[in-house]
Design a protein around this motif. Structure first.
Motif, PDB file in Angstrom:
ATOM      1  N   THR A 274       0.831  -1.205   0.000  1.00 34.90           N
ATOM      2  CA  THR A 274       0.000   0.000   0.000  1.00 34.90           C
ATOM      3  C   THR A 274       0.865   1.254   0.000  1.00 34.90           C
ATOM      4  O   THR A 274       0.597   2.210  -0.729  1.00 34.90           O
ATOM      5  CB  THR A 274      -0.933   0.005   1.222  1.00 34.90           C
ATOM      6  N   PHE A 275       1.926   1.240   0.812  1.00 32.40           N
ATOM      7  CA  PHE A 275       2.820   2.403   0.848  1.00 32.40           C
ATOM      8  C   PHE A 275       3.471   2.619  -0.509  1.00 32.40           C
ATOM      9  O   PHE A 275       3.639   3.757  -0.963  1.00 32.40           O
ATOM     10  CB  PHE A 275       3.901   2.222   1.924  1.00 32.40           C
ATOM     11  N   CYS A 277       2.154   1.851  -3.396  1.00 31.71           N
ATOM     12  CA  CYS A 277       1.129   2.439  -4.263  1.00 31.71           C
ATOM     13  C   CYS A 277       0.960   3.924  -3.967  1.00 31.71           C
ATOM     14  O   CYS A 277       0.834   4.751  -4.879  1.00 31.71           O
ATOM     15  CB  CYS A 277      -0.212   1.740  -4.083  1.00 31.71           C
ATOM     16  N   MET A 278       0.958   4.278  -2.678  1.00 33.73           N
ATOM     17  CA  MET A 278       0.807   5.686  -2.307  1.00 33.73           C
ATOM     18  C   MET A 278       1.932   6.522  -2.896  1.00 33.73           C
ATOM     19  O   MET A 278       1.726   7.619  -3.417  1.00 33.73           O
ATOM     20  CB  MET A 278       0.836   5.838  -0.780  1.00 33.73           C
ATOM     21  N   LEU A 281       1.464   6.895  -6.607  1.00 38.44           N
ATOM     22  CA  LEU A 281       0.396   7.851  -6.902  1.00 38.44           C
ATOM     23  C   LEU A 281       0.895   9.277  -6.694  1.00 38.44           C
ATOM     24  O   LEU A 281       0.558  10.182  -7.448  1.00 38.44           O
ATOM     25  CB  LEU A 281      -0.817   7.588  -6.007  1.00 38.44           C
ATOM     26  N   LYS A 282       1.713   9.473  -5.659  1.00 34.54           N
ATOM     27  CA  LYS A 282       2.251  10.811  -5.405  1.00 34.54           C
ATOM     28  C   LYS A 282       3.199  11.225  -6.507  1.00 34.54           C
ATOM     29  O   LYS A 282       3.367  12.407  -6.777  1.00 34.54           O
ATOM     30  CB  LYS A 282       2.963  10.838  -4.046  1.00 34.54           C
ATOM     31  N   PRO A 287      -3.378   5.618 -11.607  1.00 33.17           N
ATOM     32  CA  PRO A 287      -3.818   4.419 -10.880  1.00 33.17           C
ATOM     33  C   PRO A 287      -4.046   3.237 -11.809  1.00 33.17           C
ATOM     34  O   PRO A 287      -3.832   2.078 -11.423  1.00 33.17           O
ATOM     35  CB  PRO A 287      -5.131   4.858 -10.225  1.00 33.17           C
ATOM     36  N   ILE A 290      -0.829   1.484 -12.409  1.00 31.51           N
ATOM     37  CA  ILE A 290      -0.425   0.726 -11.220  1.00 31.51           C
ATOM     38  C   ILE A 290      -1.221  -0.572 -11.141  1.00 31.51           C
ATOM     39  O   ILE A 290      -0.668  -1.644 -10.882  1.00 31.51           O
ATOM     40  CB  ILE A 290      -0.648   1.564  -9.934  1.00 31.51           C
TER      41      ILE A 290
ATOM     42  N   ALA B 191      -4.946  -2.881  -2.923  1.00 26.96           N
ATOM     43  CA  ALA B 191      -4.120  -1.884  -2.246  1.00 26.96           C
ATOM     44  C   ALA B 191      -4.156  -0.527  -2.944  1.00 26.96           C
ATOM     45  O   ALA B 191      -4.024   0.505  -2.282  1.00 26.96           O
ATOM     46  CB  ALA B 191      -2.676  -2.388  -2.158  1.00 26.96           C
ATOM     47  N   ALA B 195      -4.659   3.032  -1.215  1.00 26.99           N
ATOM     48  CA  ALA B 195      -3.607   4.053  -1.299  1.00 26.99           C
ATOM     49  C   ALA B 195      -4.202   5.387  -1.739  1.00 26.99           C
ATOM     50  O   ALA B 195      -3.811   6.447  -1.230  1.00 26.99           O
ATOM     51  CB  ALA B 195      -2.519   3.602  -2.276  1.00 26.99           C
ATOM     52  N   ASN B 199      -3.894   8.723   0.549  1.00 29.92           N
ATOM     53  CA  ASN B 199      -3.266   9.942   0.038  1.00 29.92           C
ATOM     54  C   ASN B 199      -4.178  11.144   0.199  1.00 29.92           C
ATOM     55  O   ASN B 199      -3.727  12.261   0.413  1.00 29.92           O
ATOM     56  CB  ASN B 199      -2.914   9.767  -1.439  1.00 29.92           C
TER      57      ASN B 199
END
Lengths: 307, 268
Positions: A274-275, A277-278, A281-282, A287, A290, B191, B195, B199
């Motif tokens: 998850t981190f 993916c975050m 995304l940043k 998405p 991904i 996930a 995410a 965010n």
């Protein structure tokens, strides 16, 4: 006042407007976004307030200006606008600029409330609740989701529209002040809590590589050869396995990488994914890219036997 | 598939398409639309489980700023139809999910097309407003909504026309390593939605809530309702304590009843 008798909007008129505001996004367009949906919502009220043709035309044109906010958070703005239009129809000096100002002034801050509260808290939480039931084959899952979500949505829309109508133009000060901010904060807290739980429960990664195979001592596993025959044997085996003795099923204890990771904290890899993916995304990775990437990686790692 | 089933599926698709833009009743969410298609075609269980699985993936799909989210309506409707046509029952769910993802992208382009067409309709409405013709404005609003419905109903009808045997052959030609791998990917892809949500909401204030939620979830006895209750209580407690701290700093006199909404309403 030009007219002696006052025009007011009845509860029924306001209900009609609230119902039509359900379709506010129906004509969403790239030029003026929700403008026509907004006019469509107000139409019954405008027609009641203005009976002269030129007044109506002016009102329609006034409400075809650019408008865009969160679809549910349009309701309090509609409420305020109804109050203003009512005053205007009764002769109060409310000009176009005032009405447009209220609309534009409220739509930005309110959209910022709607996204975290509805899209990222209410819907994911009720959705996850319903989905977890549905995956287990329970038909109550989708029914619960549909009924609960729509009760909350409709309750919110009607209540805030009425609130806006009663409060008139002063609402924007109150709403952008304490209350809505508090709701947004509270929703983010609860949302983050539940998301944390969902990642642990629903992101599934199972690493297959075997870390160790340990030959177990005699007496710590079920000795299948010395069990009695038939159903007695099954009973004895189940007793040894489960009823307090907790013997393992075979004489080799296999530990996979996943077992090791779970000893640190269950769901660690899900959290790391998850981190990742975050972070992606940043970095403005779409998405969709991904999602497709994860499928490719999933198939790839499965083929080489890691997953 | 019988003619009645087909018509019902197309109706479901139409409503899902409308909801894809309205976002009110949530008929376009996989949990609802896949289940309805399952119901219409007599494969309720398969549709239900597909809906639940897709819903988990789509939880965080919402348009945030510039990032455009995949389209849940086409993804759920089309994958449910393929699942039903494939005739593999619940076994086909893994591959149906994998097919759903590219469809979610395709749906996005269809929405963009309709939203552009709507610009032209808005100008027709402008002209009607000039004449004070409110019935025309109402009618075109309904037309716009129907266009969004057709956006999903037409692809759904096309998918129904493809013979079931062909869909089945295509799905069965998929090797096991691919469909198993897709199922594994489906487990991980969830996930991405989370995410996106994080965010959007993350701030230093809310990270501890995330950490507690993650740790508490390992207790498998807790249902989601229980977890939600804990989360709600923690948030309420935090806000209450926070309010107490600020109250000493000197605030206006309306914070005595503990019900801020009631206080604001009382003022009017």
């Amino acid at each position: 006042m030009a007219d002696s008798k006052k025009v007011t909007l009845s509860r029924n008129d306001r209900l009609k407007v609230a119902w039509r505001s359900t379709f506010i996004q129906g004509s969403w367009n790239y030029e003026r976004m929700q403008n026509a949906g907004w006019l469509y919502s107000l139409m019954p009220a405008l027609n009641k307030l203005y009976t002269k043709k030129e007044d109506r035309i002016a009102a329609y044109k006034r409400h075809l200006e650019f408008f865009n906010t969160h679809p549910y958070l349009a309701s309090p703005i509609i409420g305020v606008t109804l109050a203003l239009e009512e005053d205007r129809a009764n002769g109060a000096p409310v000009d176009d600029v005032a009405i447009q100002g209220v609309k534009v002034g409220m739509m930005g801050p309110l959209a910022g409330v709607g996204d975290p509260v509805f899209w990222f808290t209410v819907r994911p939480i009720i959705g996850a609740l319903g989905a977890s039931m549905a995956i287990g084959g329970n038909i109550l899952g989708p029914i619960l989701f549909f009924v609960l979500y729509n009760l909350i949505r409709w309750g919110f829309m009607w209540y805030t529209q009425e609130f806006g109508y009663r409060a008139g133009s002063r609402i924007s000060e109150d709403l952008s002040g304490g209350l809505l901010q508090k709701i947004t904060r509270g929703a983010s807290m609860m949302g983050m809590f539940v998301i944390g739980a969902l990642i642990e429960r629903w992101v599934k990664i199972d690493f297959k590589p075997v870390v160790s195979k340990i030959q177990q001592q005699k007496g710590s596993y079920i000795d299948w050869n010395s069990l009695p025959k038939g159903s007695k044997g099954i009973q004895e085996a189940l007793t040894q396995y489960n009823m307090g003795k907790g013997l393992s099923l075979s004489n080799v204890k296999v530990t996979t990488l996943q077992n090791n990771l779970d000893q640190l904290i269950p769901g660690l890899m899900a959290l790391l994914l998850t981190f990742l993916c975050m972070w992606l995304l940043k970095k403005k990775v779409s998405p969709i890219i991904i999602i497709l990437g994860i499928f490719v990686v999933g198939v790839g790692l499965h083929v080489v036997g890691w997953l | 598939m019988s003619a009645i089933s087909m018509i019902l599926v197309i109706i479901v698709a139409f409503f899902a398409g409308m909801e894809g833009i309205l976002d009110e009743f949530q008929l376009h969410q996989p949990l609802v639309s896949c289940t309805l298609i399952g119901l219409a075609t007599g494969q309720l269980t398969a549709g239900l489980i597909l809906g639940g699985s897709l819903q988990m993936i789509a939880l965080g799909w919402a348009n945030i700023g510039a990032a455009v989210a995949p389209d849940a309506a086409l993804a759920s409707v089309a994958s449910a139809i393929i699942l039903v046509q494939g005739g593999q029952g619940t076994k086909g769910i893994g591959s149906a999910i994998a097919i759903a993802i590219p469809l979610a992208v395709a749906g996005l382009f269809l929405t963009m097309i309709v939203r552009t067409i709507t610009v032209a309709i808005i100008h027709i409405m402008d002209a009607a407003a000039e004449k004070g013709n409110y019935r025309t404005i109402n009618m075109w609003q309904v037309v716009c909504i129907c266009l969004q419905g057709l956006r999903i109903a037409i692809p759904a009808a096309l998918l129904l026309v493809i013979p079931a045997a062909q869909v089945r052959a295509m799905l069965e030609s998929m090797p096991a390593w691919l469909s198993d791998g897709m199922a594994i990917g489906g487990g991980m892809v969830v996930a991405v939605g989370y995410a996106m949500v994080i965010n959007m909401m993350a701030s230093s204030e809310v990270w501890p809530f995330f950490a507690i939620g993650f740790a508490v979830a390992a207790l498998s006895e807790l249902t989601l309702i229980a977890i939600g209750t804990i989360g709600l209580s923690l948030a309420l407690m935090y806000l209450k304590l926070d309010e107490g701290g600020n109250g000493n700093g000197g605030d206006s006199g309306n914070n005595n009843t503990g019900d801020p909404l009631g206080d604001i309403l009382d003022d009017y």
